[in-house]
Structure formats: C-alpha cells, structure tokens
Design a protein around this motif. Structure first.
Motif, PDB file in Angstrom:
ATOM      1  N   ALA A  93      33.642  33.889  40.062  1.00 20.33           N
ATOM      2  CA  ALA A  93      33.684  35.184  39.382  1.00 20.33           C
ATOM      3  C   ALA A  93      32.420  35.970  39.695  1.00 20.33           C
ATOM      4  O   ALA A  93      31.308  35.440  39.636  1.00 20.33           O
ATOM      5  CB  ALA A  93      33.811  34.980  37.877  1.00 20.33           C
ATOM      6  N   GLU A  94      32.588  37.245  40.039  1.00 25.58           N
ATOM      7  CA  GLU A  94      31.474  38.149  40.294  1.00 25.58           C
ATOM      8  C   GLU A  94      31.475  39.216  39.203  1.00 25.58           C
ATOM      9  O   GLU A  94      32.272  39.190  38.270  1.00 25.58           O
ATOM     10  CB  GLU A  94      31.632  38.800  41.680  1.00 25.58           C
ATOM     11  CG  GLU A  94      31.733  37.814  42.823  1.00 25.58           C
ATOM     12  CD  GLU A  94      30.391  37.247  43.232  1.00 25.58           C
ATOM     13  OE1 GLU A  94      29.386  37.573  42.578  1.00 25.58           O
ATOM     14  OE2 GLU A  94      30.342  36.486  44.206  1.00 25.58           O
ATOM     15  N   LYS A  98      36.571  38.634  42.099  1.00 26.13           N
ATOM     16  CA  LYS A  98      36.243  37.242  42.376  1.00 26.13           C
ATOM     17  C   LYS A  98      36.226  37.020  43.883  1.00 26.13           C
ATOM     18  O   LYS A  98      36.882  37.745  44.639  1.00 26.13           O
ATOM     19  CB  LYS A  98      37.269  36.306  41.723  1.00 26.13           C
ATOM     20  CG  LYS A  98      37.339  36.399  40.200  1.00 26.13           C
ATOM     21  CD  LYS A  98      38.433  35.510  39.629  1.00 26.13           C
ATOM     22  CE  LYS A  98      38.496  35.600  38.108  1.00 26.13           C
ATOM     23  NZ  LYS A  98      39.585  34.762  37.549  1.00 26.13           N
ATOM     24  N   GLY A 161      39.749  40.597  39.272  1.00 23.78           N
ATOM     25  CA  GLY A 161      39.238  39.725  38.229  1.00 23.78           C
ATOM     26  C   GLY A 161      40.286  38.961  37.453  1.00 23.78           C
ATOM     27  O   GLY A 161      39.958  37.978  36.782  1.00 23.78           O
TER      28      GLY A 161
END
Length: 742
Positions: A93-94, A98, A161
C-alpha cells in the motif's frame, strides 16, 4: 499542517508515486493493456532504441534491487516440457494506490533457446479491469532463455487502493499473427483466496541479494511503553546461506498494525553491512507506535526503494511474535539507598546510546527523590559504565537540574554521559552509581542494568510532539516541514522545527545538537540557526536545521535526531562548543512539498508568505521596468533566525531575449530601520517589507531589448526560496508582455 499528537494513521512511505501517461515501447520494458497495431514478429528480437551507458558512479552491489521469495501460485505450459511459473506475488500500500510485484520463472526444458519476446504476461482483475505491467529495470535485457535452463523475470504494476491480491488474474499470451488481435492466450493463473505473503512468526524468508540467498527471520520483539507510545524493538536475524558475501541494501523497515497503519522503524546497523557466507548478523529496528493502537497482529515489512523506476518494492512480510514482557526492565523502577544524611530514592528514567561525531554516547538519566520528612543535601555523585561486566567506561556527571538540595517531596535529575567507539558492540550495559566519600574514595550506591537492544531513544512519528521536562527548561519540539535546496554538486537539506517554551517565564531556546540519519545508517551532522532572543511563555520559535547532502541523495525515510547540548558538566552556553548531548529524541520526517505553484499568490516562505499581483512590464530605449503590487505576511512565531535565507524573484522572456534575478534578504523583511524610501514606487527596490505595497518596480538597464519588440510575446515571473546561495523554485507565472495581471 501538523497531525494531532498520537494520531494513529501515520503516513510512512515516500510521497505517492507518479506514473507517466506515455506508455513506453515494448522493448523498453512495458506492454500496453491493448495490443500494438503491429506486434513484433515472433522469434525476431526487437531492436531497442539507442541508450547511453550509465556513468560509473561507484555504486556498490547493495544498491542493486533485491528480490523476495514468495510461494508459487501456478504454472502455464509453453511447449513440450517448458513452462512459465508465477511466484512471489506481493502488494504494498502506498499513499495513493498500491504497487504489485511478481516473478515469472521461465523454465526451458527444450533443446533450443526460448525467446521471451515471443510471449507476455497480462494482468487484470477478476472483474475485467486491465492493468499495465512493466519489467523491472534489471530484467529488461532478459530475453533468451537457453536450453535446459531457468530464468526469473520480475515485473511491477500499479493498482488502485481498493484492489486486493485475491482480485488479480495473470494471463500468459503468445504473439500470433494468425489471431485477430495478434495474440493467443496460452493460460492464466488467478491468486487463490487463501494466498498469503506473510511469513509466519518463528519462520524464515529467503531474500535474493543480487544472486546470494540470505535467510531472514525475526529473532525477538521487545517493547517499552509510556503514557503516549509503545517503543518497539525488533531484532532481525540475517543468515547468508549462499557462497558469496551479501551487501545488505538500505532497506526501509515498517511496522504494520492489524488496522493497516504503518510506522517506520530505524535500523541500527553499519552503513555498509556485508554478511559473509555462513555468517549470521542481527539488525535492531526501533520505532514508535501510539498506545491507542492495538498490539495484536503486528507485522514487519521490508521494502526497497528503487531509484529507477521510482517505486517501493516489497521484499518480505513477517508476522511478529508475541511481545516480550518487559516488566523487569530497570527503567522507571525506583530504588532506595542511604548515607549519613538520610534515605534517597533513585529512578532510572532512560538509557540511551546515540551517535556523536566519530563516537557514540552512553547516556543515563537519573532522578533523585526525597520521600522523607526533612530536606536532604545533594550527594556528591559519580559513576561509570560496565559493558558485558568486563569493559569500564568512565561517566561524566551532568547536573541538568540546578538545585542545591532536595526539599521534602522534591526531586532533581542528573545525566551520566560516557563515550565509546561507535563500532564497539556489547550485549549488556550497567551504570554503577557511586558517592564520593573522600578525596580518592567512593562508595557504591546502586547499579542499573540494561540490555543493549533497549538502549533506544523515543521516535516521534510525523506530527507528534516531544516534550523535555527539565527544571527551568521545559519545552516541546516538533517537525513542521522539510526543504531541499538543490545545487550543482551537493544539495542543502533543511528541517523546520517548532520549539515551544513551556516555562512560565521568558526563556532561552536550549542549544541543541542535531543530526540526520539516512536509511543506510549514514549520519549527517546538522547546523541549527541560533535563536538569539528569549522566548515568551507558551510562545513558539522556528528552528532552522540544515546539512549538506550528496547531490540527488533521496531524503525519504530519513529521521532527524536532536538532543540538548552539554559542555563538560553543564548545559552548553551561548559561547561554548558542545562535547555531548542529553535527552535525545528522533523525528520521522514528513514528505517534502515539491509542488510548483502556477500563480504568485500566498507563496509559502516559512515563516513568511508573499503574494504578488498586478504585474506589468514597461520598456523604454534603455530600461525595462517590472512593476507589481505585493503583500508580505508573517506567521505567528515569537522568534526565528533567517540568516542565509533570501527570496529570489526571477524574470525570463519566453524567447530568451531577457532574463534577470533579484535577491531580497529575509532579515530585511521586518528590520527596525525600515524607511519609506525602501518601498516607494519611483525607486528600484532592493528590500521587501512586511505589509501591502503597491506599484513597486524592478528596473533593469538594457540598450538592445527595445529592438526585439516584435518577438516579445510572453515571459515568466518566478519566486524562489534561497538558502546559502542555492535555491528552490516555489512558484512561476506565465504573463503576456505589456499586459497587467489581476
């Protein structure tokens, strides 16, 4: 804006990755989600565009990308006994979306070469959404898989996401001219519902460090706790099971909670840790987690930041074992001792090992308490450290609380500072507290023991506040923002911190020692612009920390450590040079704002902001006049030191006919000797002042510009923040010549 203290959701990774809207050519490492109009001829290599050989920058093997080892999900037959095997599918996850990474193991069992360029792997969700797949940079030249051999090829993709691993389907295709869309599907592998990338507690995960296998596992987990945070320590064991030395990269280490919050961990390791074959090395990881977050289900994530492409690659996930019970640790426990004056209570508040110049500092914070009914004098304390019950390190007593005695119920704090080589390793440390009873005589009072794994400092997550409670010096500190001023050969990196006076009287800002630590363990000493005036109660001063970094060094995942400077046996005075520091804490740094505004309104120049409007140009036979209105405002800070900072206004004609810059020193913005002549409209201004000012002019002499009238179409006015001669672009506006902006 600072986050609320102890807010559980803390963003840890670097700023969200940006993706080019242009899809690279197939030979450059990417295939679009839809087939090309003219696909490459099968079995005919595509000639890549000319490339420039990268410069020899002295990169170590540890700079190369490493790969984790995840389970195999399935196989797709190619021909005969040859097949593709999908494995090592991971997701990270960013801040936005992702990152998915995966490996295709190509096993060629035939008697001839297999060309991977005849094939490709597509990625889609089970609902049908197609996702662009790209090759990892180190694998872009992998095409020919020789007979009877195996080749691993690694890929990455960006997903939104809401996508989960179990939503993904991998399709393998062969380019085929006989098909309507030039491709033939040869098989697919879906991620099963029970697939997991998390290594169970007490198990190991093999990391491929550029051809050398390193078996990695979590050995143990400790944590201490105060009213606000847990301070976990994770001991990571790495065993080189290969036959060559392995250089450990500058990994990011993250603690992921059961709720999905992620917190950075700082690695206590050598800058260039190399593990020889059949050798174990332990890496201690320290961080901070709010007590409002559950301790159940914690995970450790190892991530490597790739410079090209700029993505974060998940390497391994570990389920952390149950947290150790630390109730018997000496910190916070009170002990009594007596002398001829009476009975005292002693408490060990903290035990730290911190870097300082070319050494490390051992520092113990001790509080003496008088719980009796009568006042007590301060005993003449001395002490020393014992490392592994064998090596003695002398300790200097620092009297941080200025007091001559202990009244009934009163307490006073003391620090014991020892120095040692930063390379020396030990398992246990003991502070032996003594009282001086004669000229050369001492009497032992107490011993405080601690494991080296717990000699940590508090880590403040982004937005958190660190309070220093010391008699007459109560203050709090927090990080506001960071700024990089790029240069030709080096970058200047700055950290802006708030320092709030929590005393009830005007007080000096404590002299601090500051240093920045990179993920690879490199420590960069930082300079702090000294606040020369006292700060009023509850008021905040802006501290400006700066250091010089190698050109282009990534500053994501750095932390800044500060401590109160001491000289000999006291806090450092205005004219003194620090020889140690106490009460240290580290702060994880927020992502830098790299946005360049396309207007000149409310441009942030912390602690100031400026707006420029009604911009106009006027040209005569030998002069160019740039006229504008501006408003310069200041945020509510009690004190700040702006030495070395300048506001730069740049002018640049679109066709290159004319360009110039003007510098305005921050220290003049509110100088006490300001006069009306500094800002009057018929002068070429050389100073900017707080407030609103109209029709000010920048006048440039130019004998030739008027002869280029017909090429004067547009120009740009830009605002830069400059520090020590290096500047960062903040805002730029394109304007038509001889027009007036709003």
């Amino acid at each position: 804006m600072n986050m609320k203290k102890n807010a559980p959701c803390v963003v840890l990774l670097a700023a969200a990755l940006t993706w080019s809207s242009v899809v690279p050519a197939f030979a450059a490492g990417s295939v679009p989600a839809t087939p090309p109009a003219s696909p490459p001829t099968p079995s005919t290599p595509v000639t890549p565009p000319p490339t420039t050989e990268p410069p020899d920058d002295g990169a170590r093997p540890s700079d190369a990308l490493t790969i984790g080892t995840g389970p195999a999900l399935g196989q797709v037959k190619v021909n005969g006994d040859s097949y593709f095997e999908l494995k090592n599918v991971t997701m990270l996850a960013e801040q936005k979306g992702k990152t998915v990474t995966f490996t295709v193991s190509v096993r060629n069992e035939s008697s001839t070469d297999l060309l991977f360029i005849d094939y490709w792997v597509r990625l889609r969700t089970k609902s049908g959404n197609e996702i662009t797949v790209r090759l990892m940079p180190q694998d872009q030249e992998k095409n020919k898989i020789t007979a009877k051999s195996v080749e691993d090829i690694n890929f990455y993709a960006s997903v939104n996401g809401t996508t989960e691993l179990t939503d993904l389907v991998f399709e393998f295709i062969e380019w085929d001219f006989s098909q309507p869309n030039f491709e033939r599907k040869i098989g697919e592998v879906a991620v099963p519902a029970d697939y997991t990338i998390v290594t169970p507690a007490n198990d190991s995960h093999v990391i491929d460090m550029v051809g050398t296998e390193v078996k990695t596992s979590v050995k143990k987990v400790f944590t201490t706790k105060n009213d606000e945070n847990y301070s976990p320590t994770v001991v990571l064991n790495m065993e080189n099971v290969g036959n060559r030395a392995a250089a450990v990269p500058a990994y990011q280490y993250l603690l992921r909670t059961n709720e999905g919050y992620m917190y950075p961990l700082d690695a206590k390791k050598d800058k260039e840790l190399v593990i020889n074959p059949q050798v174990n090395e332990e890496i201690e990881l320290s961080g901070s987690v709010p007590v409002t977050v559950s301790t159940e289900g914690w995970q450790l994530i190892i991530v490597q930041e790739a410079a090209e492409p700029k993505i974060n690659i998940p390497i391994a996930y570990f389920q952390l074992p149950a947290l150790s019970d630390l109730g018997e640790v000496a910190t916070g426990v009170e002990h009594n001792f007596s002398n001829e004056d009476g009975t005292y209570t002693a408490r060990l508040n903290s035990f730290q090992r911190v870097p300082f110049e070319d050494q490390d500092i051992l520092n113990a914070n001790i509080t003496l308490i008088n719980k009796g009914s009568e006042a007590l004098p301060i005993p003449e304390l001395t002490g020393y450290y014992m490392l592994d019950d064998a090596v003695k390190v002398e300790a200097q007593l620092i009297k941080t609380d200025k007091t001559i005695g202990l009244a009934k119920g009163a307490e006073a704090s003391f620090q014991f500072v020892g120095k040692m080589p930063y390379t020396y390793q030990f398992s246990t440390v003991k502070l032996v507290l003594e009282e001086k009873t004669g000229e050369d005589e001492t009497e032992e009072l107490l011993e405080f023991a601690q494991s080296s794994e717990l000699l940590g400092i508090p880590y403040m997550n982004v937005g958190e506040i660190y309070k220093v409670s010391s008699l007459g010096r109560n203050a709090s500190y927090s990080v506001r923002s960071v700024t990089t001023y790029p240069g030709d050969t080096v970058d200047i990196f700055t950290v802006q911190m708030d320092a709030t006076n929590l005393e009830q009287r005007f007080s000096d800002v404590s002299k601090l020692v500051a240093q920045l630590k990179a993920p690879d363990g490199t420590v960069y000493p930082a300079t702090i612009a000294e606040i020369k005036n006292k700060v009023s109660p509850d008021a905040t001063a802006l501290l400006f920390l700066s250091t010089t970094l190698p050109k282009g060094l990534p500053t994501t995942n750095m932390n800044v450590m500060i401590g109160e400077a001491v000289t000999e046996d006291r806090y450092t005075g205005a004219e003194d040079k620090p020889d140690a520091y106490v009460n240290a804490a580290a702060f994880w740094l927020p992502a830098e704002d790299t946005t360049v505004k396309d207007n000149l309104l409310d441009v942030d120049l912390l602690p100031y902001s400026i707006s420029i409007n009604r911009i106009n140009t006027w040209l005569s036979k030998d002069q160019l006049k740039l006229t504008f209105d501006y408003e310069l405002k200041k945020q509510l800070f009690s004190e700040a030191n702006m030495e070395g900072r300048k506001l730069v206004i740049g002018f640049e004609d679109e066709m290159g006919n004319k360009s110039f810059t003007r510098e305005f020193d921050f220290k003049d913005f509110e100088a006490p000797d300001a006069t009306e002549s500094d800002v009057q409209s018929d002068e070429n201004i050389n100073k900017l002042r707080l407030g609103k000012h109209v029709a000010v002019k920048l006048i440039e002499s130019d004998q030739d510009l008027i002869f280029n009238m017909e090429t004067l179409k547009t120009y740009k006015v830009s605002i830069y923040d400059s520090f020590q001669g290096q500047k960062k672009l903040l805002a730029s506006k394109k304007i038509d010549w001889f027009s007036t902006t709003d």
